[in-house]
Design a protein around this motif. Structure first.
Motif, PDB file in Angstrom:
ATOM      1  N   PRO A  22      -5.653  -1.566  -2.038  1.00 60.27           N
ATOM      2  CA  PRO A  22      -6.865  -1.854  -2.634  1.00 60.27           C
ATOM      3  C   PRO A  22      -7.239  -1.217  -3.982  1.00 60.27           C
ATOM      4  CG  PRO A  22      -6.985  -0.021  -1.147  1.00 60.27           C
ATOM      5  CD  PRO A  22      -5.388  -0.793  -0.974  1.00 60.27           C
ATOM      6  N   VAL A  23      -8.025  -2.041  -4.784  1.00 58.05           N
ATOM      7  CA  VAL A  23      -8.653  -1.511  -5.930  1.00 58.05           C
ATOM      8  C   VAL A  23     -10.222  -1.133  -5.662  1.00 58.05           C
ATOM      9  CG1 VAL A  23      -9.275  -1.819  -8.571  1.00 58.05           C
ATOM     10  CG2 VAL A  23      -6.723  -2.291  -7.491  1.00 58.05           C
ATOM     11  N   THR A  44      -8.055   8.936  -2.983  1.00 58.68           N
ATOM     12  CA  THR A  44      -7.330   8.558  -1.637  1.00 58.68           C
ATOM     13  C   THR A  44      -5.814   8.839  -1.812  1.00 58.68           C
ATOM     14  OG1 THR A  44      -6.719   6.465  -3.036  1.00 58.68           O
ATOM     15  CG2 THR A  44      -8.779   6.329  -1.769  1.00 58.68           C
ATOM     16  N   ARG A  45      -5.293   8.869  -0.554  1.00 57.15           N
ATOM     17  CA  ARG A  45      -3.751   9.047  -0.261  1.00 57.15           C
ATOM     18  C   ARG A  45      -3.248   8.269   0.729  1.00 57.15           C
ATOM     19  NH1 ARG A  45      -4.734  11.351  -4.389  1.00 57.15           N
ATOM     20  NH2 ARG A  45      -3.998  13.441  -5.128  1.00 57.15           N
ATOM     21  N   ASP A  94      -1.897   1.411   8.214  1.00 58.83           N
ATOM     22  CA  ASP A  94      -3.149   2.049   7.805  1.00 58.83           C
ATOM     23  C   ASP A  94      -3.716   1.476   6.735  1.00 58.83           C
ATOM     24  OD1 ASP A  94      -2.413   3.800  10.008  1.00 58.83           O
ATOM     25  OD2 ASP A  94      -2.455   5.716   8.622  1.00 58.83           O
ATOM     26  N   PHE A  95      -4.829   1.273   6.452  1.00 61.06           N
ATOM     27  CA  PHE A  95      -5.713   0.940   5.487  1.00 61.06           C
ATOM     28  C   PHE A  95      -6.888   1.673   5.024  1.00 61.06           C
ATOM     29  CE2 PHE A  95      -7.131  -1.441   8.996  1.00 61.06           C
ATOM     30  CZ  PHE A  95      -8.478  -1.743   9.023  1.00 61.06           C
ATOM     31  N   HIS A  96      -7.242   1.269   3.856  1.00 61.92           N
ATOM     32  CA  HIS A  96      -8.465   1.822   3.295  1.00 61.92           C
ATOM     33  C   HIS A  96      -9.206   0.975   2.534  1.00 61.92           C
ATOM     34  CE1 HIS A  96      -7.109   3.376  -0.517  1.00 61.92           C
ATOM     35  NE2 HIS A  96      -5.892   3.727   0.314  1.00 61.92           N
ATOM     36  N   LEU A 123      -9.173   8.880   2.930  1.00 60.33           N
ATOM     37  CA  LEU A 123     -10.152   8.318   1.824  1.00 60.33           C
ATOM     38  C   LEU A 123     -11.363   9.488   1.727  1.00 60.33           C
ATOM     39  CD1 LEU A 123     -11.970   6.619   0.200  1.00 60.33           C
ATOM     40  CD2 LEU A 123     -12.837   5.723   2.492  1.00 60.33           C
ATOM     41  N   MET A 124     -11.505  10.031   0.623  1.00 58.11           N
ATOM     42  CA  MET A 124     -12.447  10.928   0.289  1.00 58.11           C
ATOM     43  C   MET A 124     -13.431  10.857  -0.643  1.00 58.11           C
ATOM     44  SD  MET A 124     -11.921  15.378  -0.292  1.00 58.11           S
ATOM     45  CE  MET A 124     -13.464  16.402   0.092  1.00 58.11           C
ATOM     46  N   LEU A 125     -14.682  10.762  -0.492  1.00 59.81           N
ATOM     47  CA  LEU A 125     -15.890  10.766  -1.242  1.00 59.81           C
ATOM     48  C   LEU A 125     -16.695  11.963  -1.378  1.00 59.81           C
ATOM     49  CD1 LEU A 125     -16.945   7.257   0.316  1.00 59.81           C
ATOM     50  CD2 LEU A 125     -15.588   7.407  -1.820  1.00 59.81           C
ATOM     51  N   SER A 126     -17.136  11.946  -2.671  1.00 61.92           N
ATOM     52  CA  SER A 126     -17.704  13.474  -2.726  1.00 61.92           C
ATOM     53  C   SER A 126     -18.939  13.338  -3.918  1.00 61.92           C
ATOM     54  CB  SER A 126     -16.877  14.560  -3.209  1.00 61.92           C
ATOM     55  OG  SER A 126     -15.945  14.325  -4.142  1.00 61.92           O
ATOM     56  N   ARG A 127     -19.648  14.175  -3.895  1.00 63.61           N
ATOM     57  CA  ARG A 127     -20.721  14.327  -4.890  1.00 63.61           C
ATOM     58  C   ARG A 127     -21.072  15.773  -5.192  1.00 63.61           C
ATOM     59  NH1 ARG A 127     -26.961  12.990  -4.525  1.00 63.61           N
ATOM     60  NH2 ARG A 127     -27.532  12.953  -6.954  1.00 63.61           N
TER      61      ARG A 127
END
Length: 399
Positions: free
Chosen positions: A167-168, A180-181, A194-196, A392-396
């Motif tokens: 995915p992009v 992501t990893r 696995d998918f993300h 999958l890591m999202l941060s702010r």
């Protein structure tokens, strides 16, 4: 009849068992002498004699290891005979016979695909034996190289295909950081089960998902890609929450090859102001939440079963307060199913939470933190993690 010599015979070097040779020679006298020389070299050799090209083509079988062909035959001459033999038996060694006057044709024959050539007037038992052995071994080497080249070409093509299916993320420029990893458990693969994916829709909402198809292999990888693409399509079409997961559950039921196949999944929907989120879990491990005060695994709140297990299931939402500075890490169970020490105990969520707290306390953030968690899980396991792994890591903000 062409004169040939017989002297000190030696067995066909490097050719074990009872080799099967096909001699294509229209002169009965030459054919007889060749059979005598070959028998001296290796008494248990099996020789099939063909007088014409048509007989030779009809006699070609998989157990024939080498074809010895005269290029002057009643129904074919020159390189045409050679080309037809190679076309019929492309994996069989071919040795060409020429006369003194047309030795140059032998060179052309090698360029056209023969393994070697012999001038009839120079042939004796030892030379014939070595020429046949070398022709067989050279053909084996050529075939091995050809298969290796083909395998590499197929591998490169598969790699291009698999990279194209990764995915992009669809994200606008802004304060949100995305990391992501992805590591499949299959050897030399780029895709696993696995998918993300991450998609930011027009209103600013950020949707993230991570999933794990049960099983390992190419079929599971293919199903993972289909589910990810279906999820992205549903998000872009405006579906969210339980409605989205119900539709994705139906997609899985239609796409899977057996009723035993299921998929765990974790989906986070972050509000446009990036301060709150909704979490939906379908039989999936709890995410880790990072904040200025430390790290915690989100508690076991409302959730539903894995997709594909219970018809008509529901997946309730859990509301999460994020604040100004935060990070949320979704992952698949490949990260926590490694062992800890020799006792066989799993790392599990509790162990991952402890590793993340320690790394966060050391000041590790972003790539360093995530890569360090994976490396430490592998160190504790004593080897690479065998299952597919996705993060999958999202941060702010500053944590």
């Amino acid at each position: 009849m062409t004169a040939m010599h017989s002297r000190g015979a030696e067995r066909l070097p490097g050719v074990a068992g009872s080799p099967h040779l096909l001699l294509v020679e229209d002169d009965p006298g030459d054919a007889y002498l060749f059979e005598e020389l070959l028998t001296e070299v290796q008494p248990n050799v099996q020789i099939t004699v063909a007088r014409t090209l048509a007989e030779a083509l009809a006699s070609l079988r998989p157990d024939v290891q080498c074809v010895i062909v005269d290029l002057s035959l009643p129904d074919a001459s020159g390189l045409d005979a050679l080309r037809q033999v190679i076309a019929r038996a492309p994996t069989t060694a071919v040795l060409v016979l020429t006369g003194l006057a047309d030795a140059h044709v032998g060179v052309q024959a090698v360029a056209a695909g023969a393994q070697d050539y012999l001038v009839k007037q120079d042939v004796d038992g030892a030379l014939l034996g070595r020429a046949i052995s070398y022709a067989i071994e050279r053909k084996r080497a050529d075939e091995s190289e050809r298969q290796l080249v083909e395998a590499r070409a197929v591998g490169r093509e598969n790699a291009r295909l698999e990279r194209g299916l990764l995915p992009v993320p669809i994200l606008r420029d802004g304060p949100l950081r995305h990391l992501t990893r992805y590591r499949p458990g299959r050897d030399r693969a780029l895709l696993g089960g696995d998918f993300h994916d991450t998609v930011q829709t027009g209103d600013g909402t950020v949707h993230g998902v991570i999933g794990d198809v049960s099983g390992h292999g190419a079929d599971e990888a293919s199903l993972g890609v289909r589910l990810r693409m279906a999820w992205r399509t549903l998000v872009l079409a405006g579906h969210t929450g339980d409605n989205l997961l119900s539709t994705l559950d139906a997609v899985l039921e239609h796409e899977r090859w057996g009723e035993e196949i299921f998929t765990t999944l974790c989906m986070v929907t972050i509000a446009p102001d990036l301060r709150t989120a909704r979490l939906h879990r379908a039989g999936h491990p709890c995410p880790l939440l990072f904040g200025p005060s430390g790290v915690q695994a989100l508690p076991e709140g409302p959730h539903g079963p894995a997709l594909g297990l219970i018809p008509g299931a529901e997946w309730p939402a859990e509301e999460i307060e994020l604040g100004d500075a935060w990070g949320i890490m979704l992952y698949t169970d490949g990260l926590i199913e490694g062992c800890v020490g020799d006792g066989g105990e799993r790392l599990d969520l509790t162990g991952l939470e402890e590793l993340a707290r320690a790394a966060h306390a050391r000041g590790e953030r972003g790539d360093v933190l995530v890569d360090g968690l994976i490396a430490e899980a592998e160190r504790l396991n004593g080897d690479v993690l065998s299952d597919d792994l996705a993060v999958l890591m999202l941060s702010r903000g500053e944590l």
